[in-house]
Design an enzyme around this catalytic site. Structure first.
Site, PDB file in Angstrom:
ATOM      1  N   GLY A 266      -8.992  -2.542   3.944  1.00  0.00           N
ATOM      2  CA  GLY A 266      -9.586  -2.063   5.198  1.00  0.00           C
ATOM      3  C   GLY A 266     -10.173  -3.205   6.002  1.00  0.00           C
TER       4      GLY A 266
ATOM      5  CG  HIS B  63      -6.833  -6.680   1.432  1.00  0.00           C
ATOM      6  ND1 HIS B  63      -6.652  -5.823   0.396  1.00  0.00           N
ATOM      7  CD2 HIS B  63      -5.794  -6.458   2.282  1.00  0.00           C
ATOM      8  CE1 HIS B  63      -5.546  -5.118   0.597  1.00  0.00           C
ATOM      9  NE2 HIS B  63      -5.001  -5.484   1.725  1.00  0.00           N
TER      10      HIS B  63
ATOM     11  CG  ASP C 240      -7.456  -0.453  -1.724  1.00  0.00           C
ATOM     12  OD1 ASP C 240      -7.253   0.775  -1.736  1.00  0.00           O
ATOM     13  OD2 ASP C 240      -7.253  -1.162  -0.723  1.00  0.00           O
TER      14      ASP C 240
ATOM     15  CD  GLU D 122      -5.217  -8.195   6.616  1.00  0.00           C
ATOM     16  OE1 GLU D 122      -6.100  -7.560   5.994  1.00  0.00           O
ATOM     17  OE2 GLU D 122      -4.127  -7.693   6.945  1.00  0.00           O
TER      18      GLU D 122
ATOM     19  CG  ASP E 205      -0.324  -5.467   4.077  1.00  0.00           C
ATOM     20  OD1 ASP E 205      -0.970  -5.040   3.104  1.00  0.00           O
ATOM     21  OD2 ASP E 205      -0.860  -5.784   5.158  1.00  0.00           O
TER      22      ASP E 205
ATOM     23  CG  HIS F  41      -1.836  -1.159   1.311  1.00  0.00           C
ATOM     24  ND1 HIS F  41      -3.147  -1.074   0.917  1.00  0.00           N
ATOM     25  CD2 HIS F  41      -1.645  -2.442   1.711  1.00  0.00           C
ATOM     26  CE1 HIS F  41      -3.738  -2.251   1.094  1.00  0.00           C
ATOM     27  NE2 HIS F  41      -2.850  -3.103   1.564  1.00  0.00           N
TER      28      HIS F  41
HETATM   29  N1  ADE Z   1      -4.712  -1.280   4.185  1.00  0.00           N
HETATM   30  C1  ADE Z   1      -3.417  -1.202   4.441  1.00  0.00           C
HETATM   31  N2  ADE Z   1      -2.972  -2.346   4.972  1.00  0.00           N
HETATM   32  C2  ADE Z   1      -4.017  -3.182   5.040  1.00  0.00           C
HETATM   33  C3  ADE Z   1      -4.217  -4.502   5.484  1.00  0.00           C
HETATM   34  N3  ADE Z   1      -3.219  -5.236   5.988  1.00  0.00           N
HETATM   35  N4  ADE Z   1      -5.442  -5.027   5.414  1.00  0.00           N
HETATM   36  C4  ADE Z   1      -6.453  -4.323   4.929  1.00  0.00           C
HETATM   37  N5  ADE Z   1      -6.326  -3.073   4.491  1.00  0.00           N
HETATM   38  C5  ADE Z   1      -5.121  -2.497   4.549  1.00  0.00           C
HETATM   39 ZN    ZN Z   2      -3.010  -5.055   2.269  1.00  0.00          ZN
END
Ligand code: ADE
Ligand code: ZN
Length: 343
Positions: free
Chosen positions: A168, A195, A136, A198, A276, A16
């Site tokens: 997010g 994503h 995103d 997670e 990330d 990101h």
């Molecule tokens: N935005 C930045 N890092 C993130 C993550 N690990 N998961 C979801 N959104 C994000």
């Molecule tokens: Zn991410």
């Protein structure tokens, strides 16, 4: 091993832009905007980056994002990232940018696109890194923000735009909520890389596949809880962008012993290693490769395979893929040398 990893040409497919900002860059921005709740000293920023849970991480991320208020700031972030990527021998990166929060902070729609293009051009010239964009949706911002993200991308589509994502929060944000913006992006020819899994279970990953037509999965760690999902990812060659240090630092995974990366590899899932938010997690891509060696026992051949999987999972031209794959082969068994890193 460190020399081998450093020599390995790599791609980075899950990073990101705001989360990539180095501590020095964030401190500089914070000193310009001391009212945004971001600490002004290195020690305090270090403490600020100790996350108690995933929700806390997202709160911090939003505060750091609030420091980015002009096109010049965006270009500076891109160039900082490009320099860091070059130091890690990353030759191609797909960088996630979240347009709606930048626009909400007053960056004009055209200005954002131009700032990214300027950064990308200079990244190539000054750092020899090829950048591509994934735009995103910030999941917590709701359906309208999702549509606004797709509309901004379709209208501006900066050079190098390859993908569309969803980031997010996952808890309380069902992936299917964003079916419409994902369809808009798909109709425009973008690759779909949400994503999923997670911080929630494998059902979120199934939803990303069925409802959002995901071509790669960001994180996807909870896939390990569902053997039929692992089989599905493996059988269909759907890559997962795995970010071990991120998962530990956001506490999405309790510790490296519990991290599912080895299980994914064992199941034949295509795994691409990523950082990330390297600025916030005190990591870089070389360090992630070294972690795979130290903590998961991967040898040079397996690390090279991770690099190859990344290249194959990338949305870059085939010619660049061919070049990078040949260069990885050359690092594994240098011509004219009896020394080979391959087992
Ligand atoms: N935005 C930045 N890092 C993130 C993550 N690990 N998961 C979801 N959104 C994000
Ligand atoms: Zn991410």
């Amino acid at each position: 091993m460190q020399d081998f990893i450093a020599a390995l040409p790599k791609v980075e497919l899950h990073v990101h832009l705001v989360g990539s900002a180095s501590v020095d860059t964030v401190l500089e921005l914070a000193r310009r905007h001391p009212d945004r709740g971001v600490p002004l000293s290195p020690a305090e920023l270090h403490a600020f980056y100790e996350f108690t849970d995933f929700a806390h991480f997202l709160d911090v991320y939003v505060k750091v994002n609030s420091l980015v208020i002009s096109g010049a700031d965006v270009t500076a972030l891109v160039l900082g990232l490009a320099a860091d990527l070059a130091r890690n021998n990353v030759r191609y990166a797909e960088v996630t940018v979240t347009p709606v929060p930048h626009l909400a902070l007053g960056i004009e729609p055209d200005e954002l696109a131009e700032a990214l293009t300027a950064g990308r051009t200079r990244a190539r010239a000054e750092h020899r890194v090829e950048l591509a964009w994934v735009f995103d949706i910030a999941g917590s911002l709701g359906y309208k923000a999702g549509i606004a993200t797709a509309e901004w991308v379709l209208r501006h589509r900066p050079e190098g735009t390859v993908g569309f994502g969803l980031g997010g929060a996952e808890l309380g944000v069902p992936r299917e909520k964003y079916r419409d913006p994902f369809l808009l992006a798909r109709d425009a020819g973008l690759h779909l890389v949400p994503h999923a899994g997670e911080t929630t279970g494998p059902e979120t990953i199934w939803s990303a596949l069925h409802n959002l037509h995901a071509e790669r999965i960001g994180h996807g760690t909870s896939a390990a809880l569902d053997p039929s999902l692992l089989d599905h990812l493996a059988a269909n060659g759907i890559p997962v962008e795995v970010c071990p240090t991120s998962n530990i630092r956001t506490r999405a995974v309790p510790d490296l012993a519990a991290h599912p990366l080895p299980l994914m590899l064992e199941a034949g899932v295509p795994v691409t290693l990523a950082t990330d938010d390297p600025g916030m997690f005190h990591t870089d891509l070389n360090r992630e490769y070294l972690l795979c060696h130290n903590d998961f026992g991967l040898g040079p051949g397996e690390l090279a395979d991770l690099a190859r999987t990344g290249v194959r999972a990338a949305f870059c031209p085939d010619a660049l893929k061919g070049t990078l794959l040949a260069e990885i082969d050359a690092v594994c068994s240098p011509r004219g040398s009896n020394v080979t890193f391959m087992p």
